[in-house]
Design a protein around this motif. Structure first.
Motif, PDB file in Angstrom:
ATOM      1  N   LEU A   1      53.079  57.948  89.357  1.00  0.00           N
ATOM      2  CA  LEU A   1      52.472  58.184  90.667  1.00  0.00           C
ATOM      3  C   LEU A   1      50.979  58.465  90.549  1.00  0.00           C
ATOM      4  N   LYS A   2      50.591  59.303  89.601  1.00  0.00           N
ATOM      5  CA  LYS A   2      49.172  59.641  89.466  1.00  0.00           C
ATOM      6  C   LYS A   2      48.360  58.478  88.911  1.00  0.00           C
ATOM      7  N   PHE A   3      48.962  57.683  88.047  1.00  0.00           N
ATOM      8  CA  PHE A   3      48.259  56.510  87.525  1.00  0.00           C
ATOM      9  C   PHE A   3      47.988  55.509  88.643  1.00  0.00           C
ATOM     10  N   VAL A   4      49.005  55.241  89.446  1.00  0.00           N
ATOM     11  CA  VAL A   4      48.822  54.320  90.581  1.00  0.00           C
ATOM     12  C   VAL A   4      47.802  54.889  91.559  1.00  0.00           C
ATOM     13  N   ASN A   5      47.856  56.181  91.794  1.00  0.00           N
ATOM     14  CA  ASN A   5      46.931  56.813  92.726  1.00  0.00           C
ATOM     15  C   ASN A   5      45.488  56.704  92.255  1.00  0.00           C
ATOM     16  N   ALA A   6      45.256  56.888  90.949  1.00  0.00           N
ATOM     17  CA  ALA A   6      43.891  56.892  90.429  1.00  0.00           C
ATOM     18  C   ALA A   6      43.309  55.499  90.285  1.00  0.00           C
ATOM     19  N   PHE A   7      44.144  54.504  89.952  1.00  0.00           N
ATOM     20  CA  PHE A   7      43.604  53.199  89.574  1.00  0.00           C
ATOM     21  C   PHE A   7      43.820  52.108  90.616  1.00  0.00           C
ATOM     22  N   THR A   8      44.565  52.361  91.679  1.00  0.00           N
ATOM     23  CA  THR A   8      44.749  51.320  92.696  1.00  0.00           C
ATOM     24  C   THR A   8      43.432  50.907  93.363  1.00  0.00           C
ATOM     25  N   PRO A   9      42.561  51.852  93.791  1.00  0.00           N
ATOM     26  CA  PRO A   9      41.280  51.411  94.369  1.00  0.00           C
ATOM     27  C   PRO A   9      40.424  50.630  93.384  1.00  0.00           C
ATOM     28  N   ILE A  10      40.489  51.007  92.116  1.00  0.00           N
ATOM     29  CA  ILE A  10      39.686  50.321  91.096  1.00  0.00           C
ATOM     30  C   ILE A  10      40.238  48.923  90.846  1.00  0.00           C
ATOM     31  N   ILE A  11      41.553  48.797  90.798  1.00  0.00           N
ATOM     32  CA  ILE A  11      42.171  47.477  90.590  1.00  0.00           C
ATOM     33  C   ILE A  11      41.851  46.547  91.757  1.00  0.00           C
ATOM     34  N   TYR A  12      41.844  47.087  92.973  1.00  0.00           N
ATOM     35  CA  TYR A  12      41.510  46.249  94.125  1.00  0.00           C
ATOM     36  C   TYR A  12      40.094  45.695  94.003  1.00  0.00           C
ATOM     37  N   ILE A  13      39.133  46.567  93.674  1.00  0.00           N
ATOM     38  CA  ILE A  13      37.741  46.103  93.566  1.00  0.00           C
ATOM     39  C   ILE A  13      37.590  45.104  92.426  1.00  0.00           C
ATOM     40  N   ALA A  14      38.289  45.347  91.311  1.00  0.00           N
ATOM     41  CA  ALA A  14      38.100  44.498  90.138  1.00  0.00           C
ATOM     42  C   ALA A  14      38.714  43.118  90.308  1.00  0.00           C
ATOM     43  N   PHE A  15      39.874  42.998  90.948  1.00  0.00           N
ATOM     44  CA  PHE A  15      40.615  41.741  90.902  1.00  0.00           C
ATOM     45  C   PHE A  15      40.894  41.102  92.258  1.00  0.00           C
ATOM     46  N   PHE A  16      40.722  41.814  93.354  1.00  0.00           N
ATOM     47  CA  PHE A  16      41.102  41.249  94.647  1.00  0.00           C
ATOM     48  C   PHE A  16      39.941  41.151  95.629  1.00  0.00           C
TER      49      PHE A  16
ATOM     50  N   GLU B   1      36.069  41.795 103.339  1.00  0.00           N
ATOM     51  CA  GLU B   1      34.766  41.986 102.716  1.00  0.00           C
ATOM     52  C   GLU B   1      34.578  41.064 101.519  1.00  0.00           C
ATOM     53  N   GLU B   2      33.310  40.858 101.148  1.00  0.00           N
ATOM     54  CA  GLU B   2      32.943  40.003 100.027  1.00  0.00           C
ATOM     55  C   GLU B   2      32.236  40.824  98.963  1.00  0.00           C
ATOM     56  N   CYS B   3      32.132  40.245  97.779  1.00  0.00           N
ATOM     57  CA  CYS B   3      31.366  40.880  96.705  1.00  0.00           C
ATOM     58  C   CYS B   3      29.881  40.621  96.921  1.00  0.00           C
ATOM     59  N   ALA B   4      29.083  41.428  96.260  1.00  0.00           N
ATOM     60  CA  ALA B   4      27.643  41.236  96.331  1.00  0.00           C
ATOM     61  C   ALA B   4      27.264  39.971  95.567  1.00  0.00           C
ATOM     62  N   SER B   5      26.002  39.586  95.680  1.00  0.00           N
ATOM     63  CA  SER B   5      25.554  38.361  95.028  1.00  0.00           C
ATOM     64  C   SER B   5      25.683  38.444  93.513  1.00  0.00           C
ATOM     65  N   GLY B   6      25.555  39.626  92.946  1.00  0.00           N
ATOM     66  CA  GLY B   6      25.692  39.786  91.504  1.00  0.00           C
ATOM     67  C   GLY B   6      27.118  39.993  91.067  1.00  0.00           C
ATOM     68  N   GLY B   7      28.069  39.859  91.977  1.00  0.00           N
ATOM     69  CA  GLY B   7      29.468  40.062  91.642  1.00  0.00           C
ATOM     70  C   GLY B   7      29.926  41.469  91.995  1.00  0.00           C
ATOM     71  N   CYS B   8      31.236  41.706  91.784  1.00  0.00           N
ATOM     72  CA  CYS B   8      31.832  43.003  92.120  1.00  0.00           C
ATOM     73  C   CYS B   8      31.753  44.012  90.983  1.00  0.00           C
ATOM     74  N   LEU B   9      31.150  43.628  89.862  1.00  0.00           N
ATOM     75  CA  LEU B   9      31.147  44.522  88.709  1.00  0.00           C
ATOM     76  C   LEU B   9      30.354  45.793  88.982  1.00  0.00           C
ATOM     77  N   MET B  10      29.256  45.665  89.724  1.00  0.00           N
ATOM     78  CA  MET B  10      28.454  46.855  90.022  1.00  0.00           C
ATOM     79  C   MET B  10      29.220  47.801  90.931  1.00  0.00           C
TER      80      MET B  10
ATOM     81  N   LEU C   1      32.444  48.013  91.069  1.00  0.00           N
ATOM     82  CA  LEU C   1      33.488  48.573  90.210  1.00  0.00           C
ATOM     83  C   LEU C   1      32.943  49.724  89.373  1.00  0.00           C
ATOM     84  N   CYS C   2      31.735  49.569  88.878  1.00  0.00           N
ATOM     85  CA  CYS C   2      31.111  50.627  88.083  1.00  0.00           C
ATOM     86  C   CYS C   2      30.867  51.878  88.920  1.00  0.00           C
TER      87      CYS C   2
ATOM     88  N   PHE D   1      37.404  37.451  85.015  1.00  0.00           N
ATOM     89  CA  PHE D   1      37.415  37.225  86.455  1.00  0.00           C
ATOM     90  C   PHE D   1      36.448  38.110  87.231  1.00  0.00           C
ATOM     91  N   THR D   2      36.110  39.288  86.722  1.00  0.00           N
ATOM     92  CA  THR D   2      35.229  40.177  87.482  1.00  0.00           C
ATOM     93  C   THR D   2      33.765  39.970  87.114  1.00  0.00           C
TER      94      THR D   2
END
Length: 937
Positions: free
Chosen positions: A572-587, A608-617, A619-620, A765-766
């Motif tokens: 539960l805590k793993f899903v809670n902590a990393f779901t927003p990060i997984i969304y930004i990184a891969f979806f 929403e869309e990623c920025a021109s430099g990608g979603c990596l920033m 995600l960071c 992919f990111t």
């Protein structure tokens, strides 16, 4: 609580009816040395013991310094006779008379009859009828009937205490303490009981010593404690046996069994002791040194006194801090490499051609609107800062760093296995096998209910147990609730997405140019903070839900309960902590569609869309805020503030708020002051926060190379913070033996394996690593990165916008726009298949998937090689274990030869005295027996 204060200030001892005397220590006597023969006191309660009246939620673990050589100051550490040491203390609620102050009394419990006689001796004989004695401290006020429930609990306590006495323990009651409403039962384990239980528990005890090598170079880094100075001597240990006491070093019986061992032995006796009236069976020098050499921030650069921690808290807690120390040490090289990778990005940012093309205003890339109507066309050069910042984390060095961190995780796991094996050897756990735990009280109660129900139907007494059929409703509830909680996490992430979309549209409508120019940064930061707050709240909710679901399953043993709880809490805590990060990184940015054919949520919110430099920033940013926020707020502030707040509330509830802290320390016994501390809640929260941090360090390290550095800085504080919490804020837990960290090791290995796959997908992919590679070697006319930005941007005819989605201000840039650009691999509007996916997209996708497969297999293969090359058992430890076996055989042989020599001497002396007549005596015949045994052996 001032843990370094001498608990003997104001200590009194009365003899007979004389007045109490006291001695106040001088400033130089505040930290007087304590003889090694005086050990701490254990004040602990047992699970399920509430049924007989003891207070489980107020269970206490305390430590008392040794005697200062003054027999007047041995009240709390010893029984009233000043000779028998207190090894364990139980607490229970006491109802005090409200009209008069009751006197202090102590009763030695030898059996139930004697206990009742002592209780009658404290006051006048009760009158016939249900009215209790006015002097009975557990009774109500005179003139009121005793509560039946409390009377039942007292009766059960009497039976339980009687059984403890029958088991050989010695008890002493102390009810009139300075802590109102609380009584204490002091427990002492005599020498014969300690020997008996040590043999039952197969405890390894020291026999003789072997010299080992000392590393002089690291001496300044070691804590200044006695355990570290005497580490040059390794005790040769052997499972204790009463028949082989001659093998052990019994020169000082008082210190042969240390504090941890004595408390563990008493705890085992308590768990075995049954109460037929109950529903089921139940199963300051050292502290000052730990505070100075371990729990102080000024010694952050020193190694932890692991041997002292183990001696005081037991092997299980010692292994946790040893693991935390190894993890923190291994973060040092990871942090250095991560900083180098970050600095490489800083140095090469001015030479990055794609960033230069984005920042070049002469390129004049007119981009399509980021939202419908209120957003207008914009120039790509306005994203120059974001593109340059993305290069700090999205550069060729991050691929190397991802490979390095995968190998680092494998080396960390191997290093810990070797360290764990070394500790097992040093702590005499090499042959330790965990025996099956006693059944939990809840499990026995459910089995009893099932047995009674079956007996009522069939009239046959059979031994029952809970089956999968009995637990099926609980299992279904677990599955449904786990899916529901994960669904709640997804729903909240979706809510944050809607917040970003609506906030972005609202800020674009602002008339303030500064607000409109910082829309992306504002939305990113606020959304990340909202995610952090939600994660912190849900962490507490999920922890409670996981415990409730585990209780529904009714596991048989405490070990099974803990493993099930850990697994549910981690999921539960793993899903809670990393779901927003997984969304930004891969979806994010991959589900939005294209201009003229966007994907809408609720028919009004455009994805929403990623920025021109990608979603990596982005995600960071999400990673850094979540990681730092959890570490600063949840791991540090909560750990400091919550125990202190609970301690304050407990003190206020004790109705002693009028006393100052210093005055209270002088008046109360040590175990009474420890009563105000927070109960020990287990190591699961400590491990959990470190495992989640390990996930941040390894899972998305390709997008955030500074994660190991932040983790290192946090852990340097975390070690001393946890140390201070265990020493000063929590009651001392019962010492538990363990030879490894249990299920946490398997979770670590699982996270390390998943990290390889996640980083492969992040790089593929990111980040723009693969598209740049494909362009440079397949599409670039000169083999350079010039023209890469134009290659990744597709064309869109603004006349193809859907009705009602065109910008309100089409002339925002000062000129009429006919063609705008967007980031995607699609055919231009003038081709035969406008806006269809181009062949470049499929080429890049194929290379991305190939990279994932190659990266995953190569890195895992390298990790397996590291695992194979590094042996689990250090060579010196394996040699030392072999040497100890030889020495143990030699020791047994010498003892056998000594016995034979003594027997020969007795036979010779008898033969000289009685002459040849003794040739047929039993003694002479017995002489042949050991010789024959020795020859056969």
């Amino acid at each position: 609580r001032a843990v370094m204060e001498s608990s003997w200030a104001g200590c009194r001892r009365t003899s007979g009816g004389g007045a109490a005397t006291s001695k106040q220590p001088t400033p130089n006597e505040r930290y007087s040395p304590v003889p090694g023969t005086d050990k701490p006191v254990e004040i602990i309660d047992i699970k399920g013991i509430e049924d007989i009246g003891y207070v489980q939620q107020d269970s206490i673990v305390s430590d008392l310094p040794g005697s200062l050589g003054n027999t007047r100051c041995r009240h709390g550490l010893y029984f009233q006779d000043g000779q028998r040491r207190v090894d364990y203390v139980l607490t229970y609620p006491v109802k005090k008379p409200g009209s008069s102050r009751s006197r202090r009394h102590t009763s030695l419990l030898t059996d139930n009859a004697f206990a009742r006689s002592l209780r009658r001796a404290r006051g006048p004989a009760p009158a016939p009828g249900p009215r209790p004695s006015p002097e009975d401290p557990e009774a109500g006020s005179p003139g009121h009937g005793m509560d039946c429930h409390e009377d039942d609990k007292r009766s059960r306590r009497e039976e339980f205490e009687g059984h403890l006495t029958d088991m050989g323990l010695e008890l002493e009651k102390d009810e009139d303490t300075k802590t109102p409403g609380v009584g204490f039962v002091k427990i002492h384990a005599p020498w014969n009981i300690l020997c008996r239980e040590a043999e039952f528990m197969k405890l390894k005890m020291p026999t003789k010593k072997i010299n080992t090598f000392i590393h002089k170079v690291t001496e300044p880094l070691h804590p200044n404690v006695e355990e570290n100075r005497t580490q040059s001597l390794k005790h040769l240990s052997y499972p204790f046996s009463r028949e082989k006491q001659h093998l052990f070093d019994l020169s000082d019986r008082d210190s042969f069994f240390d504090s941890k061992t004595r408390s563990s032995i008493v705890f085992e006796v308590l768990k075995r002791t049954k109460c037929t009236k109950a529903k089921y069976s139940m199963g300051k020098l050292m502290k000052f040194l730990m505070y100075e050499e371990w729990a102080s921030y000024s010694v952050f650069y020193k190694y932890q006194p692991i041997s002292l921690i183990r001696k005081y808290f037991g092997e299980k807690i010692g292994l946790y801090f040893a693991w935390l120390g190894v993890y923190t040490q291994m973060l040092i090289p990871a942090s250095l490499v991560g900083v180098i990778v970050f600095l490489y990005g800083c140095v090469t940012v001015d030479d990055d051609i794609p960033s230069m093309e984005i920042c070049d205003v002469r390129k004049n890339f007119t981009m399509c609107p980021l939202c419908d109507r209120v957003c207008s066309y914009w120039n790509l050069s306005s994203a120059c800062a974001t593109a340059r910042a993305s290069h700090l984390f999205d550069n060729p060095a991050t691929v190397f760093f991802s490979i390095f961190m995968a190998l680092w995780a494998a080396m960390f796991m191997e290093h810990w296995k070797r360290r764990q094996m070394r500790l097992n050897y040093e702590w005499d756990l090499t042959g330790f096998e965990e025996e099956e735990d006693h059944p939990r009280a809840e499990y026995e109660f459910r089995v009893l209910q099932k047995t009674l129900k079956k007996e009522h139907k069939s009239q046959k007494a059979e031994k029952e147990k809970l089956t999968c059929k009995d637990r099926f409703p609980a299992y279904m509830t677990n599955i449904v609730m786990m899916l529901l909680m994960i669904g709640v996490t997804f729903a909240i992430v979706f809510g944050v997405i809607l917040y970003r979309i609506s906030t972005k549209a609202a800020l674009h409508m602002s008339s303030n140019p500064t607000t409109r120019s910082n829309v992306r940064l504002t939305v990113k930061a606020t959304a990340a903070i909202i995610n952090l707050v939600v994660i912190l709240i849900l962490d507490e909710v999920y922890g409670a839900v996981a415990r409730w679901l585990t209780v529904l399953e009714v596991p048989k043993t405490d070990g099974s309960f803990e493993e099930r709880l850990i697994f549910k809490t981690f999921i539960l805590k793993f899903v809670n902590a990393f779901t927003p990060i997984i969304y930004i990184a891969f979806f994010r940015g991959r589900l939005g569609g294209r201009p003229g054919s966007y994907l809408y949520v609720f028919e009004s919110y455009r994805m929403e869309e990623c920025a021109s430099g990608g979603c990596l920033m982005e995600l960071c940013i999400q990673l850094s805020i979540t990681m730092l926020g959890k570490q600063l707020i949840q791991n540090n502030l909560f750990e400091i503030g919550v125990p202190k707040l609970k301690k304050l509330i407990r003190y206020i509830k004790s109705k002693r708020a009028s006393f100052q802290e210093e005055e209270r320390e002088k008046r109360l016994q040590r175990y009474e002051t420890d009563y105000f501390l927070e109960p020990y809640a287990g190591l699961t929260p400590e491990y959990m926060e470190m495992i989640i941090q390990f996930g941040f360090v390894t899972l998305f390290v390709a997008s955030f190379p500074l994660a190991p550095l932040f983790a290192l800085l946090n852990n340097i504080i975390e070690i001393r913070l946890d140390a201070k919490k265990f020493v000063a804020e929590l009651r001392r837990p019962v010492a538990a033996r363990a030879k490894d960290i249990g299920i946490w090791y398997n979770i670590l290995r699982g996270v390390a394996k998943v990290a390889v796959i996640v980083n492969a997908f992040v790089i593929s992919f990111t980040s723009d690593f693969i598209p740049r590679l494909v362009y440079q070697y397949m599409y670039s006319p000169d083999g350079s990165m010039h023209g890469f930005v134009n290659h990744t941007l597709s064309y869109f005819n603004v006349s193809h916008f859907q009705n009602g989605t065109q910008p309100i201000e089409p002339l925002y840039l000062g000129y009429q726009v006919e063609i705008c650009r967007y980031k995607d691999y699609r055919e231009p509007p003038w081709s035969s298949t406008p806006y269809e996916i181009s062949k470049e997209f499929w080429t890049v996708l194929a290379v991305r998937l190939a990279f994932v497969i190659v990266f995953q297999n190569v890195v895992m293969w390298m990790s397996d090689i590291v695992d194979w090359l590094i042996p689990d058992i250090p060579k010196d430890i394996s040699l030392q274990i072999h040497k100890e076996k030889i020495l143990m055989v030699d020791l047994f042989m010498k003892e056998e030869q000594g016995k034979l020599h003594v027997l020969d001497s007795l036979v010779s002396a008898a033969a000289k005295e009685h002459g040849g007549r003794n040739s047929h005596s039993p003694l002479a015949r017995s002489r042949s027996i050991p010789h024959t045994y020795s020859n056969n052996y």
